[in-house]
Scaffold this motif. Structure first.
Motif, PDB file in Angstrom:
ATOM      1  N   ARG A   1     -33.424 -19.926 -26.288  1.00 46.48           N
ATOM      2  CA  ARG A   1     -32.794 -19.278 -25.131  1.00 46.48           C
ATOM      3  C   ARG A   1     -33.728 -19.358 -23.933  1.00 46.48           C
ATOM      4  NH1 ARG A   1     -31.966 -14.788 -22.008  1.00 46.48           N
ATOM      5  NH2 ARG A   1     -29.778 -14.325 -21.544  1.00 46.48           N
ATOM      6  N   SER A   2     -33.182 -19.777 -22.786  1.00 42.97           N
ATOM      7  CA  SER A   2     -33.987 -19.948 -21.576  1.00 42.97           C
ATOM      8  C   SER A   2     -33.813 -18.765 -20.638  1.00 42.97           C
ATOM      9  CB  SER A   2     -33.605 -21.239 -20.845  1.00 42.97           C
ATOM     10  OG  SER A   2     -34.285 -21.334 -19.601  1.00 42.97           O
ATOM     11  N   ALA A   3     -34.933 -18.171 -20.235  1.00 44.25           N
ATOM     12  CA  ALA A   3     -34.952 -17.171 -19.173  1.00 44.25           C
ATOM     13  C   ALA A   3     -35.849 -17.662 -18.035  1.00 44.25           C
ATOM     14  CB  ALA A   3     -35.433 -15.823 -19.691  1.00 44.25           C
ATOM     15  N   GLU A   4     -35.960 -18.988 -17.930  1.00 50.82           N
ATOM     16  CA  GLU A   4     -36.742 -19.583 -16.862  1.00 50.82           C
ATOM     17  C   GLU A   4     -35.991 -19.480 -15.535  1.00 50.82           C
ATOM     18  OE1 GLU A   4     -39.726 -20.884 -16.951  1.00 50.82           O
ATOM     19  OE2 GLU A   4     -40.164 -21.143 -19.095  1.00 50.82           O
ATOM     20  N   ALA A   5     -36.701 -19.801 -14.443  1.00 52.98           N
ATOM     21  CA  ALA A   5     -36.085 -19.728 -13.117  1.00 52.98           C
ATOM     22  C   ALA A   5     -35.296 -20.983 -12.778  1.00 52.98           C
ATOM     23  CB  ALA A   5     -37.159 -19.488 -12.054  1.00 52.98           C
ATOM     24  N   GLN A   6     -35.507 -22.076 -13.537  1.00 48.18           N
ATOM     25  CA  GLN A   6     -34.807 -23.309 -13.246  1.00 48.18           C
ATOM     26  C   GLN A   6     -34.531 -24.057 -14.543  1.00 48.18           C
ATOM     27  OE1 GLN A   6     -37.374 -25.675 -10.769  1.00 48.18           O
ATOM     28  NE2 GLN A   6     -39.173 -25.305 -12.015  1.00 48.18           N
ATOM     29  N   THR A   7     -33.704 -25.089 -14.453  1.00 46.09           N
ATOM     30  CA  THR A   7     -33.324 -25.859 -15.634  1.00 46.09           C
ATOM     31  C   THR A   7     -34.536 -26.551 -16.248  1.00 46.09           C
ATOM     32  OG1 THR A   7     -31.111 -26.220 -14.728  1.00 46.09           O
ATOM     33  CG2 THR A   7     -31.832 -27.702 -16.480  1.00 46.09           C
ATOM     34  N   GLN A   8     -34.633 -26.498 -17.583  1.00 47.91           N
ATOM     35  CA  GLN A   8     -35.758 -27.094 -18.297  1.00 47.91           C
ATOM     36  C   GLN A   8     -35.236 -28.008 -19.398  1.00 47.91           C
ATOM     37  OE1 GLN A   8     -38.950 -26.642 -17.568  1.00 47.91           O
ATOM     38  NE2 GLN A   8     -38.956 -24.843 -16.238  1.00 47.91           N
ATOM     39  N   ARG A   9     -36.072 -28.991 -19.790  1.00 46.73           N
ATOM     40  CA  ARG A   9     -35.761 -29.880 -20.920  1.00 46.73           C
ATOM     41  C   ARG A   9     -36.838 -29.723 -21.983  1.00 46.73           C
ATOM     42  NH1 ARG A   9     -35.647 -35.069 -21.005  1.00 46.73           N
ATOM     43  NH2 ARG A   9     -37.152 -35.341 -19.312  1.00 46.73           N
ATOM     44  N   PHE A  10     -36.400 -29.735 -23.251  1.00 46.43           N
ATOM     45  CA  PHE A  10     -37.333 -29.560 -24.363  1.00 46.43           C
ATOM     46  C   PHE A  10     -36.968 -30.509 -25.500  1.00 46.43           C
ATOM     47  CE2 PHE A  10     -37.139 -25.418 -22.237  1.00 46.43           C
ATOM     48  CZ  PHE A  10     -38.481 -25.166 -22.033  1.00 46.43           C
ATOM     49  N   ASP A  11     -37.973 -30.797 -26.350  1.00 43.31           N
ATOM     50  CA  ASP A  11     -37.775 -31.472 -27.629  1.00 43.31           C
ATOM     51  C   ASP A  11     -38.060 -30.468 -28.731  1.00 43.31           C
ATOM     52  OD1 ASP A  11     -37.222 -33.833 -26.331  1.00 43.31           O
ATOM     53  OD2 ASP A  11     -39.265 -34.612 -26.511  1.00 43.31           O
ATOM     54  N   LEU A  12     -37.221 -30.467 -29.766  1.00 43.46           N
ATOM     55  CA  LEU A  12     -37.368 -29.516 -30.868  1.00 43.46           C
ATOM     56  C   LEU A  12     -37.509 -30.298 -32.170  1.00 43.46           C
ATOM     57  CD1 LEU A  12     -37.291 -26.592 -31.951  1.00 43.46           C
ATOM     58  CD2 LEU A  12     -34.802 -26.841 -32.120  1.00 43.46           C
ATOM     59  N   GLU A  13     -38.563 -29.965 -32.939  1.00 42.35           N
ATOM     60  CA  GLU A  13     -38.804 -30.592 -34.236  1.00 42.35           C
ATOM     61  C   GLU A  13     -38.872 -29.507 -35.300  1.00 42.35           C
ATOM     62  OE1 GLU A  13     -42.290 -32.977 -34.063  1.00 42.35           O
ATOM     63  OE2 GLU A  13     -41.519 -34.310 -32.488  1.00 42.35           O
ATOM     64  N   VAL A  14     -38.159 -29.728 -36.388  1.00 36.77           N
ATOM     65  CA  VAL A  14     -38.143 -28.791 -37.513  1.00 36.77           C
ATOM     66  C   VAL A  14     -38.700 -29.514 -38.738  1.00 36.77           C
ATOM     67  CG1 VAL A  14     -36.733 -27.253 -38.925  1.00 36.77           C
ATOM     68  CG2 VAL A  14     -36.127 -27.637 -36.523  1.00 36.77           C
ATOM     69  N   THR A  15     -39.653 -28.882 -39.392  1.00 36.57           N
ATOM     70  CA  THR A  15     -40.262 -29.458 -40.591  1.00 36.57           C
ATOM     71  C   THR A  15     -40.091 -28.503 -41.766  1.00 36.57           C
ATOM     72  OG1 THR A  15     -42.434 -28.513 -40.094  1.00 36.57           O
ATOM     73  CG2 THR A  15     -41.965 -30.714 -39.226  1.00 36.57           C
ATOM     74  N   LEU A  16     -40.130 -29.039 -42.969  1.00 36.27           N
ATOM     75  CA  LEU A  16     -40.052 -28.256 -44.200  1.00 36.27           C
ATOM     76  C   LEU A  16     -41.188 -28.691 -45.097  1.00 36.27           C
ATOM     77  CD1 LEU A  16     -38.349 -26.164 -45.782  1.00 36.27           C
ATOM     78  CD2 LEU A  16     -37.130 -28.099 -46.810  1.00 36.27           C
ATOM     79  N   ASN A  17     -42.112 -27.760 -45.362  1.00 36.71           N
ATOM     80  CA  ASN A  17     -43.331 -28.074 -46.119  1.00 36.71           C
ATOM     81  C   ASN A  17     -44.093 -29.234 -45.498  1.00 36.71           C
ATOM     82  OD1 ASN A  17     -42.919 -26.021 -47.958  1.00 36.71           O
ATOM     83  ND2 ASN A  17     -41.885 -27.335 -49.459  1.00 36.71           N
ATOM     84  N   GLY A  18     -44.101 -29.284 -44.165  1.00 34.93           N
ATOM     85  CA  GLY A  18     -44.837 -30.314 -43.457  1.00 34.93           C
ATOM     86  C   GLY A  18     -44.099 -31.623 -43.293  1.00 34.93           C
ATOM     87  N   GLN A  19     -42.899 -31.768 -43.861  1.00 33.82           N
ATOM     88  CA  GLN A  19     -42.130 -32.998 -43.755  1.00 33.82           C
ATOM     89  C   GLN A  19     -40.995 -32.822 -42.739  1.00 33.82           C
ATOM     90  OE1 GLN A  19     -43.087 -35.790 -45.352  1.00 33.82           O
ATOM     91  NE2 GLN A  19     -44.811 -34.545 -46.117  1.00 33.82           N
TER      92      GLN A  19
END
Length: 252
Positions: free
Chosen positions: A180-198
């Motif tokens: 959820r963004s509560a920043e003052a302007q539009t932002q871009r992000f990359d999201l990585e999910v790992t399980l046991n380091g994989q």
């Protein structure tokens, strides 16, 4: 109607137009207040009194009637703007401008106006009266300037929230990830999910406008032992870690 009787109406229309322009092109609180306060409290009521032909005997009486008529026009405008979904600063400005211009045109069309009541002649004034008035003006404007400065300098805390947890009704086989963004302007992000380091899931270039929320449910293989899931949020422009959270996936 002779020319001198029209000067106040012309000035009112010019003032109203300047207010609409100021609201449309600038966010200056001071400029909007200087142009807007007379429009809310006085000018539309004055032109309305001229349009309906209300005769007053003194300037204080005329000003009192004008303030009441202006407030009535503002209240009516609030109902009208709310109905059409235009209850914004620009909507208020256009409404007051329309009232001022419309009543001025009605007055010009009727060609029947009353002279404004004369200005009262000051009697019994002393130098300390002027000094007290000047001091009151100085205190009032100073307090308003301080309030405007404090409001402009106040900085709200800006942040991006990241969470990960099992959904309430999905058991241990799915993880819910949210940003959820509560920043003052539009932002871009990359999201990585790992399980046991994989690596488990990767989401690139998530575009979040202020106040928006992004969520996903990710299937997780259930093993006999407890597993550790971790989500990391990066800024794509520099690939720096921005947020990270973790959760445990219970075994079967």
């Amino acid at each position: 109607m002779d020319a001198p009787s029209n000067r106040d109406l012309s000035a009112a229309c010019i003032w109203a137009t300047a207010m609409v322009a100021a609201v449309a092109v600038t966010d200056s609180v001071l400029l909007r207040a200087l142009l807007g306060v007379p429009m809310v409290l006085l000018i539309p009521g004055h032109t309305l009194l001229r349009a309906i032909g209300v005769r007053t005997r003194s300037l204080p009486e005329h000003l009192a009637y004008a303030v009441g008529a202006s407030l009535a026009a503002a209240i009516a405008g609030g109902f009208a703007l709310n109905i059409i979904g235009f209850l914004t600063p620009l909507g208020w400005a256009i409404w007051l401008w329309a009232v001022t211009l419309g009543t001025s045109l009605v007055t010009a069309w009727r060609r029947e106006t009353f002279d404004l009541p004369p200005w009262p002649r000051p009697t019994g004034l002393r130098p300390w009266h002027g000094a007290a008035f000047a001091l009151a003006v100085l205190i009032t404007t100073g307090a308003y300037a301080l309030a405007v400065r404090d409001e402009s300098s106040q900085q709200q805390f800006k942040y991006v929230a990241l969470w990960m947890l099992p959904p309430a009704n999905a058991g241990a086989a799915r993880l819910a990830v949210g940003v959820r963004s509560a920043e003052a302007q539009t932002q871009r992000f990359d999201l990585e999910v790992t399980l046991n380091g994989q690596p488990l899931a990767i989401f690139r270039s998530l575009t979040l406008v202020p106040g928006s929320t992004w969520t996903r449910e990710i299937p997780v293989p259930v093993l006999a032992t407890t597993q550790k899931a971790e989500a990391r949020l990066y800024r794509p422009e520099d690939n720096r870690l921005y947020r990270s959270v973790s959760a445990l996936v219970p075994g079967s």
